[in-house]
Write an enzyme that holds these catalytic residues in place. Structure first.
Site, PDB file in Angstrom:
ATOM      1  N   HIS A 152       0.807  -1.503  -0.032  1.00  0.00           N
ATOM      2  CA  HIS A 152       0.571   0.078  -0.111  1.00  0.00           C
ATOM      3  C   HIS A 152       0.911   1.397   0.035  1.00  0.00           C
ATOM      4  O   HIS A 152       1.964   1.203   0.205  1.00  0.00           O
ATOM      5  CB  HIS A 152      -1.035  -0.087   1.128  1.00  0.00           C
ATOM      6  CG  HIS A 152      -1.720   1.097   1.545  1.00  0.00           C
ATOM      7  ND1 HIS A 152      -2.062   2.670   1.815  1.00  0.00           N
ATOM      8  CD2 HIS A 152      -3.227   1.044   0.739  1.00  0.00           C
ATOM      9  CE1 HIS A 152      -2.770   2.918   1.258  1.00  0.00           C
ATOM     10  NE2 HIS A 152      -4.216   2.239   0.992  1.00  0.00           N
TER      11      HIS A 152
ATOM     12  N   ASP B  44      -7.850  -4.770   0.874  1.00  0.00           N
ATOM     13  CA  ASP B  44      -8.522  -6.146  -0.141  1.00  0.00           C
ATOM     14  C   ASP B  44      -8.205  -7.753  -0.375  1.00  0.00           C
ATOM     15  O   ASP B  44      -9.143  -8.560  -0.758  1.00  0.00           O
ATOM     16  CB  ASP B  44      -8.399  -5.522  -1.777  1.00  0.00           C
ATOM     17  CG  ASP B  44      -8.930  -4.173  -2.181  1.00  0.00           C
ATOM     18  OD1 ASP B  44     -10.081  -4.341  -2.300  1.00  0.00           O
ATOM     19  OD2 ASP B  44      -8.056  -3.506  -2.953  1.00  0.00           O
TER      20      ASP B  44
HETATM   21  C1  ACO Z   1      -8.410  -0.613  -0.841  1.00  0.00           C
HETATM   22  C2  ACO Z   1      -6.711  -0.224  -2.163  1.00  0.00           C
HETATM   23  O1  ACO Z   1      -7.100   0.298  -3.047  1.00  0.00           O
HETATM   24  S1  ACO Z   1      -5.252  -1.386  -1.393  1.00  0.00           S
HETATM   25  C3  ACO Z   1      -3.953  -1.454  -3.254  1.00  0.00           C
HETATM   26  C4  ACO Z   1      -4.646  -2.670  -3.489  1.00  0.00           C
HETATM   27  N1  ACO Z   1      -3.655  -2.355  -4.826  1.00  0.00           N
HETATM   28  C5  ACO Z   1      -3.212  -4.080  -4.561  1.00  0.00           C
HETATM   29  O2  ACO Z   1      -3.359  -4.723  -3.984  1.00  0.00           O
HETATM   30  C6  ACO Z   1      -1.914  -4.337  -6.199  1.00  0.00           C
HETATM   31  C7  ACO Z   1      -0.923  -5.618  -5.331  1.00  0.00           C
HETATM   32  N2  ACO Z   1      -0.416  -3.923  -5.104  1.00  0.00           N
HETATM   33  C8  ACO Z   1       0.562  -2.717  -5.527  1.00  0.00           C
HETATM   34  O3  ACO Z   1       0.519  -3.067  -6.446  1.00  0.00           O
HETATM   35  C9  ACO Z   1       1.819  -1.880  -4.606  1.00  0.00           C
HETATM   36  O4  ACO Z   1       1.788  -1.990  -2.878  1.00  0.00           O
HETATM   37  C10 ACO Z   1       0.309  -0.651  -4.463  1.00  0.00           C
HETATM   38  C11 ACO Z   1       0.221  -0.219  -6.198  1.00  0.00           C
HETATM   39  C12 ACO Z   1      -0.838  -0.976  -3.455  1.00  0.00           C
HETATM   40  C13 ACO Z   1       1.215   0.233  -3.954  1.00  0.00           C
HETATM   41  O5  ACO Z   1       2.949   0.906  -4.971  1.00  0.00           O
HETATM   42  P1  ACO Z   1       4.128   1.721  -4.614  1.00  0.00           P
HETATM   43  O6  ACO Z   1       3.725   2.557  -3.289  1.00  0.00           O
HETATM   44  O7  ACO Z   1       3.682   2.700  -5.932  1.00  0.00           O
HETATM   45  O8  ACO Z   1       5.043   1.031  -4.555  1.00  0.00           O
HETATM   46  P2  ACO Z   1       5.849   0.015  -5.718  1.00  0.00           P
HETATM   47  O9  ACO Z   1       4.788  -0.281  -6.403  1.00  0.00           O
HETATM   48  O10 ACO Z   1       6.480   0.917  -6.607  1.00  0.00           O
HETATM   49  O11 ACO Z   1       5.947  -1.198  -5.386  1.00  0.00           O
HETATM   50  C14 ACO Z   1       7.436  -0.504  -4.003  1.00  0.00           C
HETATM   51  C15 ACO Z   1       8.444  -2.233  -4.123  1.00  0.00           C
HETATM   52  O12 ACO Z   1       7.788  -2.920  -3.180  1.00  0.00           O
HETATM   53  C16 ACO Z   1       7.629  -4.025  -4.366  1.00  0.00           C
HETATM   54  N3  ACO Z   1       5.555  -4.543  -4.302  1.00  0.00           N
HETATM   55  C17 ACO Z   1       5.003  -4.017  -3.808  1.00  0.00           C
HETATM   56  N4  ACO Z   1       3.470  -4.475  -3.831  1.00  0.00           N
HETATM   57  C18 ACO Z   1       3.951  -5.250  -4.027  1.00  0.00           C
HETATM   58  C19 ACO Z   1       2.911  -6.590  -4.507  1.00  0.00           C
HETATM   59  N5  ACO Z   1       1.663  -6.966  -3.976  1.00  0.00           N
HETATM   60  N6  ACO Z   1       3.877  -7.496  -4.624  1.00  0.00           N
HETATM   61  C20 ACO Z   1       5.023  -7.948  -4.890  1.00  0.00           C
HETATM   62  N7  ACO Z   1       5.647  -7.134  -4.757  1.00  0.00           N
HETATM   63  C21 ACO Z   1       5.375  -5.627  -4.288  1.00  0.00           C
HETATM   64  C22 ACO Z   1       7.537  -3.246  -5.699  1.00  0.00           C
HETATM   65  O13 ACO Z   1       7.901  -4.619  -6.682  1.00  0.00           O
HETATM   66  C23 ACO Z   1       8.697  -3.036  -6.003  1.00  0.00           C
HETATM   67  O14 ACO Z   1       9.987  -4.331  -5.599  1.00  0.00           O
HETATM   68  P3  ACO Z   1      10.976  -3.490  -5.850  1.00  0.00           P
HETATM   69  O15 ACO Z   1      11.335  -2.057  -5.570  1.00  0.00           O
HETATM   70  O16 ACO Z   1      11.508  -3.966  -6.224  1.00  0.00           O
HETATM   71  O17 ACO Z   1      10.797  -2.583  -7.603  1.00  0.00           O
HETATM   72  O1  OAA Z   2      -5.944   4.736   0.069  1.00  0.00           O
HETATM   73  C1  OAA Z   2      -5.813   4.497  -1.024  1.00  0.00           C
HETATM   74  O2  OAA Z   2      -3.796   3.959  -1.956  1.00  0.00           O
HETATM   75  C2  OAA Z   2      -6.211   2.397  -1.438  1.00  0.00           C
HETATM   76  C3  OAA Z   2      -7.138   2.826  -1.075  1.00  0.00           C
HETATM   77  O3  OAA Z   2      -6.697   1.650  -0.162  1.00  0.00           O
HETATM   78  C4  OAA Z   2      -8.304   2.619  -0.336  1.00  0.00           C
HETATM   79  O4  OAA Z   2      -8.968   3.363  -1.780  1.00  0.00           O
HETATM   80  O5  OAA Z   2      -9.129   1.882   0.127  1.00  0.00           O
END
Ligand code: ACO
Ligand code: OAA
Length: 384
Positions: A263, A315
């Site tokens: 997150h 989620d």
């Molecule tokens: C209620 C919501 O909407 S919550 C969000 C729901 N989304 C998800 O669950 C999708 C999976 N999670 C993700 O893609 C990310 O954690 C995000 C998009 C939520 C946040 O990501 P950001 O802050 O942009 O971080 P970013 O994607 O750059 O990740 C940073 C590092 O952690 C890793 N990482 C982050 N999330 C994950 C994951 N779910 N699985 C594996 N690796 C991950 C990335 O690969 C990256 O590694 P690196 O630096 O070696 O390349």
């Molecule tokens: O805060 C965020 O980036 C995503 C999230 O967890 C939400 O929308 O509930």
């Protein structure tokens, strides 16, 4: 002078985009502040309707106010027949989030005071949307599945009716409580991508329907709300705890992201909302005498902590809860949106009340060319 390069932060991580009195992720004290209250505390004793009142009226409701709110929302359950008709013209494979986006967009034409941006006008629209969105979610899905429409049941509570329209059955007390709690936990979360999207759209003085239409598109993505559906498909793909473990290791080996983890704000700890849904999953597992989903989730959680130092977001545990409630997977993200409608409306109201157009700048990394004649105007071009 600071150069543009020095100020650029990809993904706007950590950048302050708005001043708000709606909510704040206080990572220092570990609180999700909603109008001054901690969302997790609220989720233990309050219901989704309380949060609607809190977000739109700035205070928790009295019993009478809550009753009046429930009655008001029931009066908005029905949506125009022509909007339902629109769904019958969409291709059958249309995702429910796309159906929802179309439905919300088409409501604009029915608003006779669409140009009114006042707080009062926007609040009235917000309540109408809160009444109508569950009906759109359930019936757009049903129509796109070739099923009969389902009528709202006004004898049920707001959440029980929504559950009934999604599944065709009245929930048990535990199911209603857990479903309501999931709506409450999804209701508002400061400045996620979809809220930012809605505020950006609203900042042009565009209307609430347009702002929410954009927010549906944002929420659909798998890095945001779409993750809850992806989590459930992943949990179902593994037939056992062992299967789930090898699936996770395979994904990690291929450097794939595992949905439901990580997150932007809680990267190094568990999303506190996820813990509430994990507890709900535990309760449902006991009630149903089946803890297979819970055990798979816990195995995944352990692997991600050890291998990546990453923790579940909401989620990850909302998905199996909806799974145990028997809700079809393509409805998970639309449910998230329905729950978030109130938060989004609060943000659009606030944006319209105190607006400045969002218009950032870029770092240009493309080419620069000079035209052969120096770019001068060819005055007689049409005669050449
Ligand atoms: C209620 C919501 O909407 S919550 C969000 C729901 N989304 C998800 O669950 C999708 C999976 N999670 C993700 O893609 C990310 O954690 C995000 C998009 C939520 C946040 O990501 P950001 O802050 O942009 O971080 P970013 O994607 O750059 O990740 C940073 C590092 O952690 C890793 N990482 C982050 N999330 C994950 C994951 N779910 N699985 C594996 N690796 C991950 C990335 O690969 C990256 O590694 P690196 O630096 O070696 O390349
Ligand atoms: O805060 C965020 O980036 C995503 C999230 O967890 C939400 O929308 O509930």
């Amino acid at each position: 002078m600071v150069s543009m390069e020095e100020k650029y932060i990809p993904g706007l991580e950590g950048i302050i985009a708005s001043e708000t009195n709606i909510s704040f992720l206080d990572t220092v004290h570990g609180e999700i502040v909603i109008k001054g209250y901690d969302l997790i505390q609220l989720s233990k004793t309050k219901r989704y309707l309380d949060i609607i009142h809190l977000l739109l009226e700035d205070q928790l409701p009295t019993d009478e106010e809550k009753h009046a709110l429930a009655t008001r929302l029931k009066s908005y359950y029905e949506i125009p027949t022509a909007v339902m008709e629109v769904f019958t013209h969409l291709p059958k494979g249309t995702h429910p989030m796309d159906g929802l986006r179309t439905g919300i967009s088409s409501l604009a034409g029915y608003d006779t005071t669409l140009d009114d941006r006042s707080k009062q006008g926007n609040k009235e629209r917000a309540y109408r949307l809160l009444g109508g969105v569950p009906t759109i979610v359930a019936n757009s899905y049903r129509i796109l599945q070739g099923l009969e429409k389902i009528e709202p049941d006004k004898s049920l509570s707001y959440s029980a009716n929504f559950f009934y329209m999604l599944t065709g059955r009245v929930p048990s007390d535990l199911e209603e409580r857990v479903f309501d709690q999931s709506l409450l936990l999804y209701s508002e979360h400061e400045m996620p991508n979809s809220t930012f999207t809605a505020r950006v759209i609203a900042s042009t003085q565009s209307d609430l329907f347009g702002a929410l239409t954009g927010a549906v598109a944002s929420l659909k993505g798998s890095l945001h709300g779409g993750a809850n559906e992806a989590v459930m498909y992943m949990l179902n793909e593994a037939e056992s705890v062992g299967g789930l473990e090898s699936l996770f290791y395979k994904k990690l080996f291929k450097k794939e992201k595992i949905m439901g983890f990580g997150h932007r704000v809680y990267m190094n700890k568990m999303d506190p909302r996820a813990l509430m849904m994990k507890e709900a999953l535990q309760e449902l597992s006991i009630q149903n005498g089946d803890d297979s989903l819970l055990r798979k989730c816990e195995a995944g959680e352990r692997i991600m902590e050890v291998e990546k130092g990453l923790y579940p977001n909401l989620d990850y545990y909302a998905a199996p809860v909806y799974g145990m409630l028997g809700i079809p997977i393509p409805l998970y993200t639309p449910i998230f949106f329905s729950a978030r409608t109130v938060g989004l409306c609060a943000h659009v109201i606030e944006q319209h009340e105190n607006n400045r157009l969002f218009r950032p700048r870029v770092i240009y990394s493309g080419a620069r060319h000079t035209l052969p004649n120096g770019g001068g105007l060819r005055v007689n071009a049409e005669n050449e």
